[in-house]
Enzyme design. Structure first.
Site, PDB file in Angstrom:
ATOM      1  N   HIS A   1      -1.984   4.913  40.005  1.00 26.41           N
ATOM      2  CA  HIS A   1      -1.743   5.767  38.837  1.00 26.41           C
ATOM      3  C   HIS A   1      -0.237   5.788  38.554  1.00 26.41           C
ATOM      4  O   HIS A   1       0.559   5.967  39.481  1.00 26.41           O
ATOM      5  CB  HIS A   1      -2.262   7.181  39.112  1.00 26.41           C
ATOM      6  CG  HIS A   1      -2.110   8.087  37.936  1.00 26.41           C
ATOM      7  ND1 HIS A   1      -2.963   8.047  36.855  1.00 26.41           N
ATOM      8  CD2 HIS A   1      -1.165   9.015  37.641  1.00 26.41           C
ATOM      9  CE1 HIS A   1      -2.566   8.925  35.949  1.00 26.41           C
ATOM     10  NE2 HIS A   1      -1.484   9.525  36.405  1.00 26.41           N
TER      11      HIS A   1
ATOM     12  N   ASP B   1      -7.852  11.574  39.307  1.00 26.00           N
ATOM     13  CA  ASP B   1      -6.448  11.436  39.738  1.00 26.00           C
ATOM     14  C   ASP B   1      -6.039  12.476  40.788  1.00 26.00           C
ATOM     15  O   ASP B   1      -4.870  12.904  40.824  1.00 26.00           O
ATOM     16  CB  ASP B   1      -5.498  11.514  38.523  1.00 26.00           C
ATOM     17  CG  ASP B   1      -5.737  10.379  37.533  1.00 26.00           C
ATOM     18  OD1 ASP B   1      -6.184   9.302  37.967  1.00 26.00           O
ATOM     19  OD2 ASP B   1      -5.474  10.577  36.333  1.00 26.00           O
TER      20      ASP B   1
HETATM   21  C1  GAR Z   1      -0.661   0.286  35.375  1.00 26.58           C
HETATM   22  O1  GAR Z   1       0.560   0.875  35.016  1.00 26.58           O
HETATM   23  C2  GAR Z   1      -1.537   1.281  36.103  1.00 26.58           C
HETATM   24  O2  GAR Z   1      -0.823   2.152  36.929  1.00 26.58           O
HETATM   25  C3  GAR Z   1      -2.159   2.020  34.954  1.00 26.58           C
HETATM   26  O3  GAR Z   1      -2.437   1.041  34.001  1.00 26.58           O
HETATM   27  C4  GAR Z   1      -1.503  -0.029  34.133  1.00 26.58           C
HETATM   28  C5  GAR Z   1      -2.287  -1.303  34.294  1.00 26.58           C
HETATM   29  O4  GAR Z   1      -1.435  -2.415  34.312  1.00 26.58           O
HETATM   30  N1  GAR Z   1      -3.352   2.705  35.379  1.00 26.58           N
HETATM   31  C6  GAR Z   1      -3.748   3.859  34.867  1.00 26.58           C
HETATM   32  O5  GAR Z   1      -3.154   4.431  33.967  1.00 26.58           O
HETATM   33  C7  GAR Z   1      -5.003   4.424  35.478  1.00 26.58           C
HETATM   34  N2  GAR Z   1      -5.278   5.717  34.965  1.00 26.58           N
HETATM   35  P1  GAR Z   1      -1.964  -3.798  34.864  1.00 26.58           P
HETATM   36  O6  GAR Z   1      -3.269  -4.102  34.136  1.00 26.58           O
HETATM   37  O7  GAR Z   1      -0.873  -4.773  34.462  1.00 26.58           O
HETATM   38  O8  GAR Z   1      -2.148  -3.691  36.350  1.00 26.58           O
END
Ligand code: GAR
Length: 214
Positions: A106, A142
């Site tokens: 997160h 979360d």
């Molecule tokens: C990341 O920043 C992750 O922490 C966030 O989405 C992005 C995905 O990036 N996750 C959330 O917000 C979950 N609630 P990625 O597809 O490049 O790994």
């Protein structure tokens, strides 16, 4: 060999970081996306990792989607399921099914800023320190036990994109670390439910403050 299934919704850069880490004793059994256009599928396929799509739009309810997703996951009998930018809220039944073997990342220092738009919320709140959290998933969104966090400064002139990029670089450090600890069987739970990391007496486990960039 511990089998890992990684779930993504988009770009998949955290999945990529875990794959690139080549964690000894870990095999990425599958990458599953809930969107057919998830960019990360291409990277996984190019690394000869089996990829699957369980399109949430094809199911009439959350329960039906989660049941289909669980079937797709269980086909690989994974030891660990990794949510890597998986942007669907999961039903309690799904979360309980993978209790103790479901990790999420997160983009905030939980319990601050759960939910979406975490970087905007951090800027609006005026916090000086922001970051990312890897945690076990429990039914409360979360809120599960924290495995590792990385903190970054909020710098003058930051906007959402700059702050997100600074946090994402740390996500790519801490997620492979958390998975490595899991695979090595080093994660446990203290009385009260906090996560412990066995064999980290020589330094602080579970948190990291990176050097401030110039
Ligand atoms: C990341 O920043 C992750 O922490 C966030 O989405 C992005 C995905 O990036 N996750 C959330 O917000 C979950 N609630 P990625 O597809 O490049 O790994």
């Amino acid at each position: 060999m511990k089998k890992i299934v990684i779930l993504i919704s988009g770009r998949g850069s955290n999945m990529e970081a875990i794959v690139r880490a080549q964690i000894p004793g870990a095999a990425i059994a599958a990458v599953i996306a809930n969107r057919p256009d998830a960019g990360g599928l291409e990277f996984a396929a190019s690394h000869r990792i089996p990829t699957f799509v369980v399109d949430h739009k094809a199911y009439p309810s959350r329960d039906a989607f989660d049941a289909a997703l669980a079937d797709a996951i269980d086909a690989h009998a994974p030891d660990l399921v990794v949510l890597a930018g998986f942007m669907r809220v999961l039903t309690d039944a799904f979360v309980v099914r993978y209790s103790g073997r479901l990790l999420n990342i997160h983009p905030s220092l939980l319990p601050s800023f759960p939910g979406l738009a975490t970087h905007r919320k951090a800027l609006e709140a005026g916090v000086r320190v922001h970051g990312a959290t890897v945690h076990f998933v429990t039914p409360a969104l979360d809120c599960g036990p924290i495995v590792i966090q990385a903190a970054v400064p909020v710098l003058p002139g930051d906007d959402e994109a700059r702050l997100a990029a600074r946090v994402l670089a740390q996500e790519h450090r801490i997620y492979p670390q958390a998975v490595r600890w899991f695979v090595d069987g080093r994660l446990g739970f203290a009385d009260g439910g906090a996560v412990t990391v066995r064999g980290e007496q020589d330094g602080p486990a579970g948190w990291t403050v990176p050097p401030v960039e110039a």
